[in-house]
Design an enzyme around this catalytic site. Structure first.
Site, mmCIF file in Angstrom:
data_model
loop_
_atom_site.group_PDB
_atom_site.id
_atom_site.type_symbol
_atom_site.label_atom_id
_atom_site.label_comp_id
_atom_site.label_asym_id
_atom_site.label_seq_id
_atom_site.Cartn_x
_atom_site.Cartn_y
_atom_site.Cartn_z
ATOM 1 N N HIS A 161 -3.228 -3.805 -10.138
ATOM 2 C CA HIS A 161 -3.573 -5.100 -10.720
ATOM 3 C C HIS A 161 -4.553 -5.008 -11.885
ATOM 4 C CE1 HIS A 161 -3.097 -9.503 -9.199
ATOM 5 N NE2 HIS A 161 -2.907 -9.411 -10.505
ATOM 6 N N ASP A 190 -2.458 -13.671 -4.791
ATOM 7 C CA ASP A 190 -2.987 -12.384 -4.354
ATOM 8 C C ASP A 190 -3.706 -12.557 -3.018
ATOM 9 O OD1 ASP A 190 -4.190 -9.825 -4.185
ATOM 10 O OD2 ASP A 190 -4.612 -9.754 -6.323
ATOM 11 N N HIS A 215 -6.202 -10.831 -2.384
ATOM 12 C CA HIS A 215 -7.586 -10.510 -2.750
ATOM 13 C C HIS A 215 -8.033 -11.348 -3.943
ATOM 14 C CE1 HIS A 215 -5.611 -6.948 -0.947
ATOM 15 N NE2 HIS A 215 -6.729 -6.915 -0.231
ATOM 16 N N ASP A 250 -10.099 -10.058 -6.517
ATOM 17 C CA ASP A 250 -10.256 -9.234 -7.726
ATOM 18 C C ASP A 250 -11.362 -9.801 -8.615
ATOM 19 O OD1 ASP A 250 -8.157 -7.851 -6.663
ATOM 20 O OD2 ASP A 250 -6.679 -8.459 -8.143
ATOM 21 N N HIS A 289 -9.162 -2.520 -10.192
ATOM 22 C CA HIS A 289 -8.217 -3.581 -9.814
ATOM 23 C C HIS A 289 -8.898 -4.676 -8.999
ATOM 24 C CE1 HIS A 289 -6.663 -2.075 -5.581
ATOM 25 N NE2 HIS A 289 -7.967 -1.933 -5.710
ATOM 26 N N ASP A 308 0.566 -10.474 -7.164
ATOM 27 C CA ASP A 308 0.350 -9.217 -6.455
ATOM 28 C C ASP A 308 1.191 -9.240 -5.183
ATOM 29 O OD1 ASP A 308 -0.705 -7.137 -4.782
ATOM 30 O OD2 ASP A 308 -2.567 -7.178 -5.919
ATOM 31 N N ASP A 332 0.960 -7.801 -2.520
ATOM 32 C CA ASP A 332 0.279 -7.754 -1.225
ATOM 33 C C ASP A 332 -0.092 -9.144 -0.705
ATOM 34 O OD1 ASP A 332 -2.192 -8.540 -2.353
ATOM 35 O OD2 ASP A 332 -2.976 -6.508 -2.440
ATOM 36 N N GLU A 342 1.595 -4.004 -7.963
ATOM 37 C CA GLU A 342 1.325 -3.368 -6.670
ATOM 38 C C GLU A 342 2.567 -3.138 -5.817
ATOM 39 O OE1 GLU A 342 -1.501 -2.047 -6.083
ATOM 40 O OE2 GLU A 342 -3.039 -3.167 -7.191
#
Length: 301
Positions: A98, A125, A127, A129, A142, A228, A230, A273
């Site tokens: 990312h 995402d 997360h 970031d 990332h 992303d 994930d 990712e």
């Protein structure tokens, strides 16, 4: 529409290797053919940057690992994204980790500034970031890329491609977060970003959250979608660097992309990712192709 597929096989921003093979996996899953079946023209960019593998590079700053090669690669990407978007053509960036968002966001932001249009980012995402060098638990860029795009962090990152903030944090909307570091949560709240976590989705239902996202972007002229893989539950996308249970379903993610396409404001996007080393029969890359297709006009009926 003219769509430029930009392959960014960069995995310097993450701890787990393998996402550098993500663009190849998405290519093999048929991204070009799927988009052309929708009536788009595609143009491939497979030679954007060259760098020695991570194992042969100097880590440098432990709080911003591999800073120099990431900045070099993302600066080249930003220039290409600005060139493409400036011609009203669509840059679709395939990662990689990312950290490539630094380049994608800088490039489309430059176009928005030249056109005197408002600019926002949909960040899908697990997360945030949104760490800086003071809050990062890993030193992986990332995990710092969106904060830097919002003007928070090292000057080498915040001033990448052009000096200053690339996106106003009040124009950043997160969907699907379920793993935020304590320090970055503080930064996110202070910056004023909008966050729809998985708890929000469970509490209100996904259609209601999608409607809130669309309302958030009503006054924005240009949207960049940063997706992303994930954010998805590992049941649907096992091939990611940081798989976490309790994520979006494939149906929810596809609906979000289809609804964002309906705004007609999305002018650039990236999918990151995809890690073929961890994948099962390339199913994560295949889903990435479907997500891109929905964002670019595919419907079920």
């Amino acid at each position: 529409m003219k769509i430029h597929i930009l392959e960014m096989p960069l995995d310097f921003g993450a701890s787990r290797h393998g996402s550098d093979m993500g663009p190849s996996a998405i290519r093999l899953a048929g991204i070009k053919q799927r988009l052309e079946a929708l009536g788009h023209s595609t143009f491939e960019h497979t030679d954007i940057f060259h760098a020695k593998p991570q194992e042969y590079q100097n880590i440098g700053n432990p709080k911003a690992k591999y800073l120099k090669p990431i900045v070099n690669a993302c600066t080249k990407l930003a220039g290409l994204v600005e060139e493409i978007s400036g011609k009203n053509e669509f840059p679709l960036v395939l990662g990689g980790d990312h950290s490539i968002a630094l380049g994608s966001i800088a490039g489309i932001s430059a176009t928005a500034k030249k056109q005197n249009k408002s600019f926002g980012v949909l960040y899908v995402d697990a997360h945030g970031d949104f760490n800086d060098t003071n809050t990062t638990p890993s030193g992986n860029i990332h995990g710092e890329c969106l904060a830097a795009s919002a003007g928070i962090g090292l000057s080498e990152l915040t001033n990448l491609y052009f000096e200053g903030q690339k996106v106003d944090p009040k124009n950043i909307c997160f969907v699907g977060c379920r793993d935020l570091d304590s320090g970055e949560k503080t930064l996110m709240k202070k910056a004023g970003v909008t966050v729809f976590t998985m708890s929000d989705i469970d509490r209100h239902g996904f259609p209601a959250i999608v409607q809130k996202v669309k309302e958030f972007f009503q006054k924005i002229d240009i949207i960049h979608v940063s997706f992303d893989m994930d954010v998805l539950d590992p049941m649907f996308a096992p091939g990611t660097g940081i798989p976490l249970p309790g994520g979006l379903t494939n149906r929810e993610a596809l609906l979000l992309m289809e609804e964002m396409a309906g705004t007609e404001k999305v002018k650039s996007a990236e999918i990151v990712e995809v890690n073929p080393i961890l994948d099962v029969r390339n199913q994560t890359a295949i889903l990435a192709v479907s997500l891109a297709s929905r964002l670019l006009g595919e419907t079920l009926y």
